[in-house]
Design an enzyme around this catalytic site. Structure first.
Site, short mmCIF file in Angstrom:
data_model
loop_
_atom_site.label_atom_id
_atom_site.label_comp_id
_atom_site.label_asym_id
_atom_site.label_seq_id
_atom_site.Cartn_x
_atom_site.Cartn_y
_atom_site.Cartn_z
N ASP A 183 79.48 -14.70 37.84
CA ASP A 183 79.47 -15.74 38.87
C ASP A 183 80.90 -16.18 39.15
OD1 ASP A 183 78.46 -17.42 40.76
OD2 ASP A 183 77.78 -18.97 39.36
N LYS A 186 83.54 -12.89 44.05
CA LYS A 186 82.61 -11.81 44.39
C LYS A 186 83.34 -10.48 44.57
CE LYS A 186 80.29 -15.41 44.26
NZ LYS A 186 79.93 -15.86 42.90
N ASP A 211 75.23 -13.42 40.44
CA ASP A 211 74.78 -14.43 41.40
C ASP A 211 75.49 -14.26 42.75
OD1 ASP A 211 73.33 -16.59 42.29
OD2 ASP A 211 74.68 -18.09 41.45
N ASN A 212 74.86 -14.82 43.78
CA ASN A 212 75.45 -14.89 45.13
C ASN A 212 75.78 -13.53 45.73
OD1 ASN A 212 77.18 -17.60 43.70
ND2 ASN A 212 75.50 -17.86 45.12
N GLU A 241 72.08 -22.33 46.30
CA GLU A 241 71.96 -23.53 45.48
C GLU A 241 72.40 -24.79 46.21
OE1 GLU A 241 75.67 -21.13 44.47
OE2 GLU A 241 73.52 -20.74 44.58
#
Length: 259
Positions: A183, A186, A211-212, A241
């Site tokens: 996380d 990216k 994540d993401n 989120e």
């Protein structure tokens, strides 16, 4: 006279764009504009403000209370891109199913996901949490210790991930990673994953959760998963989120090894 007419013609298009992208405008306001204003007014970083709120509203030694305080602050006061409670429950379930003993976290930020994982691990498990930003790492350290987790459970490493991963075996004595949570930036997902593959720390069955991957997104990472043949993987789709109307997803990978 033509200019006002042209301007009026663009009003429906402008309204359409505002309506279509309204959730992104709200996110920009909460994540950027509010942050800049409060940075100037308080002289504190957003993460320091979050820590002060948690310190005032959470019960020391109670991880659930600390996570709840974070969730209230992030949803009602200021936006921080933690994994959050909804995707967090997916992470909780995966950890309970896997019962990993050695966990690597890439991107501690201010300690939310570290605390979330630490509370779900079996006795004797340990998290090696990497955070490159020294100020955020200082906040994460306070949050982790406030939750009641000591150095035996969570070791916080303050350095960029691409500098730490090559040293995990030689300097930290790791032989295998059971679980990896990504996380951080990216753009680092793919090179860090490939670095982990080259390190020999991934064994058959090692789980990686990222994540993401849909927003802000990690397209190169996802393309690599499709082509590499090294993983069984899927996307857990969810909303971003602490926001509404922005679709996101979390990738679950299980390493199969070189075939």
């Amino acid at each position: 006279m033509a200019s006002p007419a042209i301007a009026l013609a663009f009003i429906p298009l402008l309204l359409t764009l505002i309506i279509r992208y309204r959730y992104f405008f709200v996110l920009f306001y909460r994540a950027v504009l509010v942050r800049i204003w409060r940075d100037c007014v308080t002289g504190l970083s957003r993460e320091e403000r979050a820590y002060q709120y948690v310190l005032m509203h959470a019960i020391p030694g109670d991880p659930d209370s600390i996570l709840d305080a974070f969730d209230v602050w992030c949803s009602k006061v200021e936006y921080i891109s933690n994994i959050g409670p909804k995707k967090g429950k997916i992470l909780d379930r995966l950890l309970m199913e896997q019962s990993p003993l050695t966990v690597l976290e890439l991107g501690a930020h201010c300690g939310y996901s570290t605390v979330r994982m630490a509370r779900s691990l079996p006795m004797g498990a340990r998290i090696y949490s990497i955070e490159m930003d020294q100020r955020n790492a200082a906040i994460a350290e306070k949050i982790i210790r406030l939750a009641g987790f000591d150095d035996d459970t969570v070791e916080l490493i303050v350095n960029p991930s691409d500098e730490v991963i090559p040293l995990l075996r030689s300097d930290f004595g790791l032989e295998r990673l059971d679980f990896v949570f990504m996380d951080h930036w990216k753009k680092c997902y793919l090179p860090d994953l490939q670095m982990l593959e080259g390190s020999g720390l991934l064994g058959k069955g090692t789980m990686i959760v990222a994540d993401n991957v849909l927003f802000p997104g990690a397209p190169k990472f996802l393309r690599y998963l499709r082509k590499s043949g090294l993983y069984e993987w899927k996307i857990h789709r969810a909303m971003l989120e602490y926001s509404k109307g922005i679709r996101d997803g979390m990738a679950e990978l299980v390493y199969q090894g070189i075939k």
